[in-house]
Design an enzyme around this catalytic site. Structure first.
Site, PDB file in Angstrom:
ATOM      1  N   HIS A  94       0.919  -1.303   0.198  1.00 12.51           N
ATOM      2  CA  HIS A  94      -0.095  -0.011  -0.067  1.00 12.51           C
ATOM      3  C   HIS A  94       0.891   1.364  -0.073  1.00 12.51           C
ATOM      4  O   HIS A  94       1.900   1.159   0.515  1.00 12.51           O
ATOM      5  CB  HIS A  94      -0.824  -0.056   1.246  1.00 12.51           C
ATOM      6  CG  HIS A  94      -1.905   0.939   1.100  1.00 12.51           C
ATOM      7  ND1 HIS A  94      -1.751   2.348   1.516  1.00 12.51           N
ATOM      8  CD2 HIS A  94      -3.311   0.918   0.780  1.00 12.51           C
ATOM      9  CE1 HIS A  94      -2.863   3.086   1.204  1.00 12.51           C
ATOM     10  NE2 HIS A  94      -3.823   1.996   0.706  1.00 12.51           N
ATOM     11  N   GLU A 164      -4.088   1.885  -7.070  1.00 14.70           N
ATOM     12  CA  GLU A 164      -4.516   3.022  -6.124  1.00 14.70           C
ATOM     13  C   GLU A 164      -3.475   4.052  -6.657  1.00 14.70           C
ATOM     14  O   GLU A 164      -2.487   4.188  -6.047  1.00 14.70           O
ATOM     15  CB  GLU A 164      -3.961   2.435  -4.876  1.00 14.70           C
ATOM     16  CG  GLU A 164      -5.052   1.514  -4.434  1.00 14.70           C
ATOM     17  CD  GLU A 164      -5.475   1.754  -2.793  1.00 14.70           C
ATOM     18  OE1 GLU A 164      -6.680   1.659  -2.485  1.00 14.70           O
ATOM     19  OE2 GLU A 164      -4.651   1.872  -2.208  1.00 14.70           O
TER      20      GLU A 164
HETATM   21  P1  13P Z   1      -9.691   5.909   0.304  1.00 12.75           P
HETATM   22  O1  13P Z   1     -10.923   5.338  -0.192  1.00 12.75           O
HETATM   23  O2  13P Z   1      -9.942   6.595   1.819  1.00 12.75           O
HETATM   24  O3  13P Z   1      -9.306   7.094  -0.697  1.00 12.75           O
HETATM   25  O4  13P Z   1      -8.568   5.124   0.371  1.00 12.75           O
HETATM   26  C1  13P Z   1      -8.107   4.360  -0.731  1.00 12.75           C
HETATM   27  C2  13P Z   1      -7.259   3.390  -0.197  1.00 12.75           C
HETATM   28  O5  13P Z   1      -6.023   3.729   0.066  1.00 12.75           O
HETATM   29  C3  13P Z   1      -7.554   1.995   0.073  1.00 12.75           C
HETATM   30  O6  13P Z   1      -6.585   1.091   0.172  1.00 12.75           O
END
Ligand code: 13P
Length: 254
Positions: A94, A164
């Site tokens: 992440h 992401e």
């Molecule tokens: P948000 O939905 O708060 O932007 O977070 C996304 C995330 O990092 C999920 O791993």
């Protein structure tokens, strides 16, 4: 292939009581879902208690796992320990962990260890910012290639890859919304990289999107973003919002 909605609770909520309450409400809200795979990834310390709350619909995931099996690694948790708690999924790489110093090489070792423990890795990749010269394509390509180096072909369909973009995450200062077109472009790019590296087997793996997903755009990402699922963070801490996303997914899976 079933679509998957994965809630990343990050370092929330602050107490076990709140975690149990939230999970129970989510379990109730998800009880009629049939077509969607649902996963919640709470902090480690809540996993055991949450695994005792009855639900046939929600599976548990962790937010990290270490690459060694056992030994002198203060503060770390192994895949086997998670497997013992009936955890099935593990988020790896992440951006919030990468910001603390996690490298592609470390993520690569963790992916291999998690697969060896029989768990499903959710590999997160994504650029911090977008530049005019489109260098971010190269950056995510390197992330994918280095994180998946030496992973056996037979395992690639098990790994969930989450796009992401850090600039779209809800807590990023001056964040911007990513669009389903951004997601589609990346999903196609990922599929090309994965099929070059792993051959046809790669098409059986799932690609998902995360970054401020809400009930407003979940349907658009699922229909037009080239993805098989979503990874909401903030929205997964609000039972109503998370269940709304599940329901959107259910309707689209009919
Ligand atoms: P948000 O939905 O708060 O932007 O977070 C996304 C995330 O990092 C999920 O791993």
């Amino acid at each position: 292939m079933k679509k998957i909605i994965i809630g990343n609770w990050k370092m929330n909520p602050p107490t076990l009581k709140e975690a149990e309450q939230l999970f129970s409400v989510l379990a109730k809200g998800a009880s009629s879902s049939k077509k969607t795979e649902i996963v919640i990834c709470p902090p480690f310390v809540y996993l055991e208690k949450l695994s005792k709350i009855r639900t046939s619909k929600i599976k548990l995931g962790a937010q990290d796992a270490f690459y060694e099996e056992v030994g002198a690694f203060t503060g770390e948790i192994s895949g086997e320990m998670l497997d013992n708690l009936r955890v099935k999924y593990v988020i790896l790489g992440h951006s919030e962990r990468r910001a603390l110093g996690e490298t592609n090489e470390m993520v690569n070792q963790k992916i291999k260890a998690v697969l060896a423990a029989g768990l499903i890795p959710i590999l997160c990749v994504g650029e911090t910012a977008r530049d005019e010269s489109h260098d971010y394509f190269n950056l995510v390509k390197i992330q994918l290639e280095e994180c998946l180096a030496g992973v056996k072909k037979t395992f690639i369909s098990k790994i969930i890859i989450a796009y992401e973009p850090v600039w779209a995450i809800s807590t990023t200062p001056n964040r911007k919304d990513a669009t389903s077109a951004d997601s589609l472009e990346m999903a196609i790019f990922f599929k090309k990289i994965l099929s070059d590296k792993f051959g046809r087997e790669a098409s059986r793996g799932r690609i998902i999107y995360g970054g401020s997903v809400s009930g407003k755009d979940a349907g658009d990402f699922l229909q037009n973003g080239g993805v098989d699922g979503l990874l909401p963070g903030r929205a997964s801490l609000d039972a109503k919002k998370f269940v709304e996303i599940i329901k959107i997914c259910e309707v689209l899976s009919k």
